[in-house]
Design a protein around this motif. Sequence first.
Motif, mmCIF file in Angstrom:
data_model
loop_
_atom_site.group_PDB
_atom_site.id
_atom_site.type_symbol
_atom_site.label_atom_id
_atom_site.label_comp_id
_atom_site.label_asym_id
_atom_site.label_seq_id
_atom_site.Cartn_x
_atom_site.Cartn_y
_atom_site.Cartn_z
ATOM 1 N N PRO A 68 0.806 -1.108 -0.077
ATOM 2 C CA PRO A 68 -0.038 0.098 -0.055
ATOM 3 C C PRO A 68 0.921 1.293 0.014
ATOM 4 N N GLU A 103 -0.289 -6.606 2.798
ATOM 5 C CA GLU A 103 -1.408 -6.199 2.962
ATOM 6 C C GLU A 103 -2.529 -6.481 1.950
ATOM 7 N N HIS A 128 -5.472 -7.227 2.012
ATOM 8 C CA HIS A 128 -6.681 -6.681 2.094
ATOM 9 C C HIS A 128 -7.027 -5.393 1.770
ATOM 10 N N ASP A 129 -5.929 -4.519 1.573
ATOM 11 C CA ASP A 129 -5.737 -3.113 1.664
ATOM 12 C C ASP A 129 -6.725 -2.677 0.390
ATOM 13 N N SER A 158 -6.430 0.123 -1.265
ATOM 14 C CA SER A 158 -5.736 1.039 -2.327
ATOM 15 C C SER A 158 -5.334 0.024 -3.229
ATOM 16 N N SER A 173 -1.181 -10.787 4.957
ATOM 17 C CA SER A 173 -1.885 -9.754 5.866
ATOM 18 C C SER A 173 -2.108 -10.326 7.127
ATOM 19 N N GLN A 213 -6.879 6.535 8.657
ATOM 20 C CA GLN A 213 -6.251 5.467 8.260
ATOM 21 C C GLN A 213 -5.000 5.489 7.970
ATOM 22 N N LYS A 219 -1.847 1.815 8.529
ATOM 23 C CA LYS A 219 -1.331 0.766 7.640
ATOM 24 C C LYS A 219 0.244 0.474 7.686
ATOM 25 N N ARG A 269 -14.589 -4.001 6.184
ATOM 26 C CA ARG A 269 -13.704 -2.893 6.221
ATOM 27 C C ARG A 269 -13.276 -2.280 7.638
ATOM 28 N N GLN A 275 -11.261 -4.776 9.745
ATOM 29 C CA GLN A 275 -9.480 -4.834 9.205
ATOM 30 C C GLN A 275 -9.084 -3.608 9.465
ATOM 31 N N LEU A 276 -9.700 -2.407 9.622
ATOM 32 C CA LEU A 276 -9.038 -0.986 10.053
ATOM 33 C C LEU A 276 -8.998 -1.053 11.427
ATOM 34 N N GLN A 297 -6.268 -3.476 12.272
ATOM 35 C CA GLN A 297 -4.866 -2.899 11.905
ATOM 36 C C GLN A 297 -4.217 -1.841 12.794
#
Length: 847
Positions: free
Chosen positions: A360, A428, A430-431, A433, A463, A651, A655, A684, A687-688, A691
């Motif tokens: 990312p 990562e 799952h990201d 971006s 991840s 966020q 990351k 989401r 995950q956020l 993380q």
Amino acid sequence: MKRTDFALISKIRVPRQDHWMTYCNNCFFVHNGAMTQWPFMDVAVTLPVPHSFVYAVPDYLADSCAPGMRVLVPFGRRRVTGYILRGRSDSGGYTAKKILDVLDDHPLFPENEISFFRWVANYYIHPLGETIKAALPAGLDRRDVARVFTTEQGAAALETRTLTPLESQVLTLTSGRQGIDRKQLFKTVDSVSIRSLLRKMKDKAWISEEAVLKKEAASARLETFIASTDTRPDPDKKLSVKRREILSIVGHKKEISLTALRAQVPTAPRLVKLLEQDGLVTTFQRRVCRDPFGDPVEPDTPPELTGEQAAAVAAVRDHLDQGFVPYLLSGVTGSGKTEVYLRLVSDAVDRGQAAIVLVPEIALISQTERRFRARFGERIAVIHSMLSQGERLDQWHRIATGKVSIVIGARSAIFAPFENIGVIIVDEEHDGSYKQESGLRYNARDLAVVRAGLCACPVVLGSATPSVQTSHNVRTGRFRQLDLHHRVNRHALPKITLVDLKKYSDAPPMDRIITPELAKAIRACLEAGNQALIFLNRRGFASFPACSACNQPLQCRHCDVTMTLHLGAHLYKCHLCGFCLPESTACPACGKKAVKNFGFGTEKIEALLKTMFPDARLARMDQDSTAKKGSALTLLKSIRNRTVDLIVGTQMLAKGHDFPAITLVGVICADLSMNLPDFRAGERTFQLLAQVAGRAGRGDTPGTVIMQTYNPDHFTIDAARRQDHIAFFNREIPFRQALRYPPFTRLILVKLSGPKKEKTAQAAQAAGEILTQIRDVTPDTAGNIDILGPIEAPIQRISARFRWQILIKGPSFQQLRALVQALMDHPDFQRNRAVSLGIDVDPYSLM
Ligand code: ADP
Ligand code: ZN
């Protein structure tokens, strides 16, 4: 060879038996006879057309065409850029037009990458030429653009002052020697009748239109180099000290760039000219690489792998002979995934193969790049959006010419022009971006798997919080799982405490935002001399300004969203289109100066913390505070160097960073993204939160996390608290199955947008009817495909464009694809120019 306006790299021609070979002296690419003797070429043009076209190779370009190069070709009445796909011996029955020029000295991508481009174009329903254009660095496109000029008659007419205001405006805009781009003219003259007006003015011969070739926005950087000659200075002519100094430097180095020379002799540019006139030195131009790297990085020695790391590396090595194998590297935060990547990349390089590493964006600039550079030095190329267009082109060029074998980059690096790839890594995975949300809407994580398949090499998706999609692929046996269960330093994961915000609903505002529990933890953290990170995924000061007189929220003029107050800038900003209103604005609805600020964002948290902890050194990291080039890096450095104690962020901070001194993470409101109308909202959020929690306690002191939430019992929050992605997956997957969402079905989102409300709605309705009609008459698909909508998009208007969407859902991707293609080919649909169409295959966001 004709090469008028493209930077020329000199070529050496060497005789070889019966024919000449041309080398590029920069990369030693051989333009050899055998490859370039084709009389015709298949070319993909950068236009929205589905097929490639055959062009003839004129004699004067015969030895300089090869697949992967750009060419300038005539198309209709214009000249556009195209990419050579392959040579052919005949024109296939067409009367082929001639290639006008070759724009590259060596290929921008290897021939074997073309099958990957074809796959991408086909899967994402995007024209091949435009797909390749999207894959290459930006700014390499040359084409004719229509320019409008004022004629002499037009200039005379303008003098008479009898014109309508619109006519005068057009003539004034077009009057310069350069004229004006037709598109620019349409944008500047904001009138619905501009097209017909231009036609009338052309009929009167007031204006003329011409096709003008647009230059590339990005080009090679050439440097002047100075080399010594055999000529000795004339003993009768006395040379100045400075000139002698230059001669000695050049003589010593054999050749040196003018920039380097000037650093030693500031007057070098002038003196070199004089020395060259006397034949004492020669100068020449050479392509150089702009250096995008910041500070130098110390080389590192690989640490001894932990048992788990060694097992993961060995598992990949053991299956190398199987070619394509996809892996999920599932490892908690701080478990040393990056070290596993480094070993696998090193393996590939040792085998003489290349490696692609996707990261990312924000994690990339801060540390992953440093760790790869520490291990591999200058053997890596880096691609991300913080580079200028020219720097990106240079990096691309280093890959295409075989100067490096490792690329580390954000999503577009998946297109890196390597011929022989040995491993692809997606950190990562799952990201969000990795998903490109405009133009060619691709998902780089998915393409990593596809490209690895085509290259028959392993691909590793890593991840701590794998996506539902990837976990599902493991469950169904498509991917193999590699596990890192423990942190490298064996420290426990941080302890996460939930604070129920409901119990503070009647408390003073301050306590509702930063609860006493959180305040206490921050105080303890600061007193121990550690760093705390306070997380809120909403920037700005007040996120909900509304008028206290008429109760209307302060809406953006162009989008259907509420504006956000940014105290630092003294502005209300729209986060979608950037529209701004002054802080002192009156309510647009009732005209009263009564706008009050409700809601909060990172700026407000920053202000609150400043009053609560006046002695702490405070920093804020969000899109606003990092808008300037390099400022994100500076901020991250100040965290690493511990020149700040308290960091407030969005966020961006969640990351992949590894900051050992952060011992406390505070989450202001864990529920913010949970209730969005999107089936991935829960995923989401999980995950956020997991993380961001993982940022705490990566050093020697154990970490603490305080998570404030209105829904402490929700399974998403609970799974995040336990950092248990398997628990989350097990609770989430039945919903996906029951509601028929991915990974159990495939989706294509058809997006329609236009400037007119009614017309866009009508076009969306019509598109929906066409889709339903085609579906119902196609055997098999009738009962298989759901067409949801057309509905207005959850955000109904962005940048003054009205947005509609149709979600198409079904078990077979091929059927969905065929249905969408049929819509695009439908004559009724093609005639409708009032709206533009976007196709989002495997959409990531449904907003
Ligand atoms: P992840 O990517 O899984 O979050 P990292 O790769 O950032 O974890 O590793 C966390 C820390 O552990 C880093 O500082 C890294 O340098 C260190 N580390 C990784 N592997 C080892 C090892 N085998 N021995 C010692 N230190 C290691
Ligand atoms: Zn807006």
